[in-house]
Motif scaffolding. Sequence first.
Motif, PDB file in Angstrom:
ATOM      1  N   ARG A  42      -6.227  -0.621  11.877  1.00 30.14           N
ATOM      2  CA  ARG A  42      -7.045  -1.619  11.193  1.00 30.14           C
ATOM      3  C   ARG A  42      -7.391  -2.754  12.152  1.00 30.14           C
ATOM      4  N   GLY A  91       0.823  -1.210   0.000  1.00 31.78           N
ATOM      5  CA  GLY A  91       0.000   0.000   0.000  1.00 31.78           C
ATOM      6  C   GLY A  91       0.854   1.256   0.000  1.00 31.78           C
ATOM      7  N   ASP A 117      -2.626  -3.913  -5.971  1.00 30.62           N
ATOM      8  CA  ASP A 117      -2.023  -4.173  -4.654  1.00 30.62           C
ATOM      9  C   ASP A 117      -2.813  -5.266  -3.937  1.00 30.62           C
ATOM     10  N   ARG A 160       1.067   0.729  12.486  1.00 35.51           N
ATOM     11  CA  ARG A 160       0.371   1.293  11.315  1.00 35.51           C
ATOM     12  C   ARG A 160      -0.899   2.036  11.720  1.00 35.51           C
TER      13      ARG A 160
HETATM   14 MG    MG Z   1      -2.070  -2.726   2.236  1.00 40.01          MG
END
Ligand code: MG
Length: 226
Positions: A156, A14, A84, A122
């Motif tokens: 996430r 990403g 991706d 992340r």
């Molecule tokens: Mg990704």
Amino acid sequence: MKIVLIGAPGAGKGTYAQILREKYCIPHISTGDIFREEIARDTELGRVVKSYIERGLLVPDEIVIEVVSKRLKQPDALRGFILDGFPRTLEQAKALDKIVDVDAVVHLVVSEEVAVRRLSGRRICPVCNRVYNIYYEPKPREDEKCDYDGAQLIKRPDDEPEVVRNRYRVFYETFKPIIEYYRVSSKLIEVDSNKSIKEVFPVLEEALRRNKILQLQPCKEDVRVG
Ligand code: MG
Ligand code: AP5
């Protein structure tokens, strides 16, 4: 420029797709992002894929293939694209060959140890899908807010350690036949993605130019890299 980025969770698919998209104005198509948007909008597709993604399992081939096939037929993808996270199974790789002739498949190679550390830090912008990290560059300039639209960044749900372990298991079970498939067709480019973004991106760009895949002039020069 029809490029596929593959690699383990946390390899940087990403991240590099986003930089290439901004610099060369080529659409970034992420199956993970498409599914997360469907889940957020609570669509029929979103409800079907949610349970797979939450557990770190692959979404069934027929669903993913239909989604990608439709997306690649959109007018913006005709000039090129950065795909991706697809293909992730041999079935998907064979299906992709029937849809379009890709120029290169870049395998971003990362160790599990490095990737796990990255995923634990992340953060994602829920508005523009930009990827940040609280340990590495690109760090958000203002605490946990997107630099571009000010939205509160989110973690996430599948970055929880138990789900990450499952995603790894699935990746290592499925990636070898795909790598071999593309090695045989001479489309495979391997890039060591263990270093910082500032070090890896020029190597990736140079590899694409050397293989005559990246022949476009940048549409934007001052793109933030790392
Ligand atoms: Mg990704
Ligand atoms: P998806 O969203 O594709 O997740 P993934 O493959 O697990 O990959 P990630 O997004 O976690 O990693 P990335 O390589 O994009 O890393 P990033 O650039 O963010 O898929 C999610 C789920 O959807 C799957 O589990 C599955 O259920 C389903 N799905 C999707 N596609 C499917 C398919 N084709 N078939 C079946 N099911 C499918 O980088 C990670 C972090 O590291 C970031 O914070 C970034 O800032 C940082 N970072 C990146 N590079 C560097 C670097 N060089 N140095 C330092 N930090 C870095």
